[in-house]
Enzyme design. Structure first.
Site, short mmCIF file in Angstrom:
data_model
loop_
_atom_site.label_atom_id
_atom_site.label_comp_id
_atom_site.label_asym_id
_atom_site.label_seq_id
_atom_site.Cartn_x
_atom_site.Cartn_y
_atom_site.Cartn_z
N CYS A 17 -30.21 21.28 8.73
CA CYS A 17 -31.21 20.66 9.60
C CYS A 17 -30.56 19.98 10.80
O CYS A 17 -29.34 19.98 10.94
CB CYS A 17 -31.99 19.62 8.83
SG CYS A 17 -32.56 20.21 7.24
N CYS A 266 -17.55 21.93 8.17
CA CYS A 266 -17.94 23.33 7.88
C CYS A 266 -17.47 24.26 9.00
O CYS A 266 -17.89 24.11 10.15
CB CYS A 266 -19.45 23.39 7.73
SG CYS A 266 -20.11 25.06 7.65
N SER A 320 -25.13 34.93 18.97
CA SER A 320 -23.89 34.23 18.62
C SER A 320 -22.65 35.11 18.79
O SER A 320 -21.53 34.61 18.78
CB SER A 320 -23.98 33.67 17.20
OG SER A 320 -24.38 34.69 16.33
N ASP A 382 -19.67 40.67 16.14
CA ASP A 382 -20.67 39.83 15.46
C ASP A 382 -19.94 38.65 14.82
O ASP A 382 -18.71 38.66 14.67
CB ASP A 382 -21.43 40.65 14.42
CG ASP A 382 -22.79 40.03 14.08
OD1 ASP A 382 -23.10 38.94 14.61
OD2 ASP A 382 -23.54 40.64 13.31
N ASP A 383 -20.72 37.63 14.43
CA ASP A 383 -20.09 36.43 13.90
C ASP A 383 -19.73 36.54 12.43
O ASP A 383 -18.73 35.99 12.00
CB ASP A 383 -21.02 35.22 14.12
CG ASP A 383 -22.42 35.49 13.65
OD1 ASP A 383 -22.65 35.49 12.45
OD2 ASP A 383 -23.29 35.76 14.50
N CYS A 419 -22.12 29.04 -0.89
CA CYS A 419 -21.93 27.66 -0.43
C CYS A 419 -22.76 26.75 -1.31
O CYS A 419 -23.91 27.05 -1.58
CB CYS A 419 -22.39 27.53 1.01
SG CYS A 419 -22.35 25.83 1.61
N CYS A 478 -13.83 22.79 5.90
CA CYS A 478 -14.29 23.44 4.68
C CYS A 478 -14.27 24.94 4.93
O CYS A 478 -14.82 25.42 5.93
CB CYS A 478 -15.70 23.01 4.30
SG CYS A 478 -16.29 23.90 2.83
N CYS A 481 -16.40 29.04 1.31
CA CYS A 481 -17.05 30.35 1.18
C CYS A 481 -16.10 31.49 1.52
O CYS A 481 -16.38 32.65 1.23
CB CYS A 481 -18.31 30.41 2.05
SG CYS A 481 -18.03 29.91 3.76
S1 SF4 Z 1 -18.79 26.73 1.93
FE1 SF4 Z 1 -18.81 27.74 3.93
S2 SF4 Z 1 -20.87 27.42 4.74
FE2 SF4 Z 1 -20.59 25.98 3.04
S3 SF4 Z 1 -19.88 24.09 4.02
FE3 SF4 Z 1 -18.07 25.21 3.40
S4 SF4 Z 1 -17.55 26.46 5.20
FE4 SF4 Z 1 -19.64 25.74 5.49
#
Ligand code: SF4
Length: 506
Positions: A17, A266, A320, A382-383, A419, A478, A481
């Site tokens: 959000c 992230c 993107s 692409d992203d 995630c 992070c 994923c």
């Molecule tokens: S797992 Fe991937 S999408 Fe989730 S917060 Fe970590 S980097 Fe972002």
């Protein structure tokens, strides 16, 4: 009693959000138009519902929230009715279309009022240990009206307020109980906004100011584009683990609650989520995406073939993929061509709940420009590839339009794990890279993905190149994923539990 098994079955909105807040030192001025501008500039972070809470003169908080886009919900009539010099707002994205989530109770800001306390909360994130906290609050007799992290946070704050004096102490105590990824704004009846970012800083949150001869504002926003759009100046980011107190009566004040050795912003904010004109933790999103494209072009074996290059064009998947494609074309010295027409009135497929919706939306959303792609070697930027179905459909469309070859370059490394930090990702078995890595092994899975999506060639960004494009260290981001290494203790518990009860996600 709390059960991880129940926790895994829960079906609740997972939010990605936007939050936005403003204070103004002129009590005769209404900031509602600024809330509108800040929220509309961050519409990309959530399109399901929008809402505002404003402190009325006299100390009452009034909240208005509704399903729909910012421009639909916060019309002129609403903005002139909701009048005050301090307020917060929220755009919500939820990943489920379940009926109960249509209720205003599930929209934000979450206005909490009982005999003990009143405040309003705008929350972006997820609390993986929310069920545990909720259970202990229920055991203390608290009654919940929703099944959201946001209400758990609100009830926790209300509960702590019973034995603790002063907002800073209440919020410090609450933050220490929350093992999650979040940025949140809290509006008090005293006319203060508290801006809090989790100790690992998963979600962005920044502060700005807008000064004129007649009045001064503090602004707090998920992304810095929200500060720009109201004509403000970015001061700085809220630090991971910090509580910043914004008041129209005093100077900004802040306190570090928890200082971690590492942070975990992230990486997807840089690759996909954030608006290119935003700056997050000192890093330009546009610049990062440009560099990701440059990285992909460097050492691309395709570019060593002069015959291939003769007819080659670089085409972005809008929107993107654009900055990445510009970087790639610049480095490869090839023409950048907008070869896919996007229908702007269809929302991004990644954030549309439901696979059926997503598949139907690809056709409605993108159309190749035949005159540009016919007879060309298309290098498609692409992203990310999540499930693979969207990419497969785009490749087919370009091929049907007469391209000689379609070569896919992806600015994010393969997404192999779900995630648990608030972003709506499918399970490992639904993630094409996760499933294929398990099926075909490290050596072969990219080639198998290439065959499945029908590309002539496929290359992803490496993790090292991603990190260097962002310009941070691995221990500041992070990347769970991409790597399967989750930085939150509560998530690791859930992952272990899932492994033991289901092979679906692993
Ligand atoms: S797992 Fe991937 S999408 Fe989730 S917060 Fe970590 S980097 Fe972002």
């Amino acid at each position: 009693m709390f059960s991880y098994k129940n926790h895994l079955r829960r079906d609740k909105p997972r939010e990605h959000c936007a939050v936005f807040g403003v204070t103004c030192d002129d009590e005769s001025y209404s900031i509602s138009k600024l809330l509108y501008l800040g929220l509309i500039s961050q519409q990309h972070r959530g399109q399901e519902s929008t809402g505002i809470s404003i402190l009325k003169t006299g100390g009452n908080i009034v909240t208005y929230k509704k399903k729909g886009l910012v421009s639909e919900v916060l019309n002129q009539k609403v903005l002139s009715k909701f009048w005050g010099n301090i307020g917060i707002g929220h755009n919500r994205y939820a990943t489920t279309g379940a009926q109960e989530f249509e209720s205003p109770d599930y929209m934000q800001p979450f206005h909490f009022k009982n005999n003990e306390i009143e405040f309003s909360l705008a929350f972006n994130g997820t609390i993986p240990n929310y069920a545990e906290i909720k259970q202990s609050l229920e055991d203390m007799g608290r009654v919940f009206v929703t099944n959201t992290d946001t209400e758990v946070v609100a009830q926790l704050i209300a509960s702590i307020s019973l034995g603790t004096k002063g907002w800073p102490e209440i919020l410090k105590t609450a933050s220490k109980s929350l093992d999650g990824s979040y940025s949140l704004l809290l509006l008090t009846t005293e006319g203060d906004i508290y801006a809090i970012r989790d100790p690992l800083g998963f979600k962005p949150l920044c502060i700005g100011e807008l000064r004129s001869e007649t009045r001064n504002h503090y602004i707090v926003s998920s992304e810095s584009c929200g500060i720009d759009v109201v004509g403000g100046r970015l001061i700085r980011d809220v630090e991971p683990g910090e509580i910043v107190h914004l008041s129209h009566r005093k100077e900004m004040h802040s306190e570090m609650v928890v200082k971690s050795d590492r942070t975990a912003l992230c990486q997807f904010e840089f690759v996909y989520f954030a608006r290119p004109d935003s700056i997050i933790d000192g890093v330009s999103i546009a610049q990062t995406r440009l560099q990701l494209g440059i990285n992909l072009a460097r050492n691309d074996p395709l570019l060593k073939d002069p015959k291939f290059k003769e007819n080659a064009i670089v085409v972005p998947v809008p929107d993107s993929g654009r900055s990445v494609a510009v970087g790639y074309a610049q480095e490869a010295k090839l023409p950048y061509v907008e070869g896919l027409m996007k229908n702007r009135y269809v929302w991004r497929t990644f954030i549309m709940p439901g696979q059926k919706n997503r598949e139907a939306a690809v056709k409605e959303k993108l159309n190749p420009i035949k005159i540009f792609v016919k007879g060309k070697n298309v290098i498609l930027l692409d992203d990310s590839i999540v499930r693979g179905t969207t990419t497969e459909k785009i490749i087919n469309l370009i091929r049907e339009a007469g391209a000689i070859s379609v070569n896919v370059r992806i600015s994010c490394p393969p997404v192999i794990r779900p995630c648990y930090m608030g972003i709506d990702f499918p399970t490992t078995s639904e993630l094409i890279a996760g499933r294929f890595k398990n099926l075909y092994g490290e050596e072969n899975y990219i080639e198998e993905i290439r065959k499945k999506i029908g590309a002539d060639s496929l290359r992803y960004q490496t993790i090292d190149d991603l990190v260097s494009a962002i310009g941070k260290n691995k221990n500041q981001l992070c990347m769970a994923c991409l790597t399967g290494e989750y930085p939150l203790k509560s998530v690791n518990k859930i992952v272990e539990m899932e492994k033991s009860i289901s092979s679906d996600r692993y």
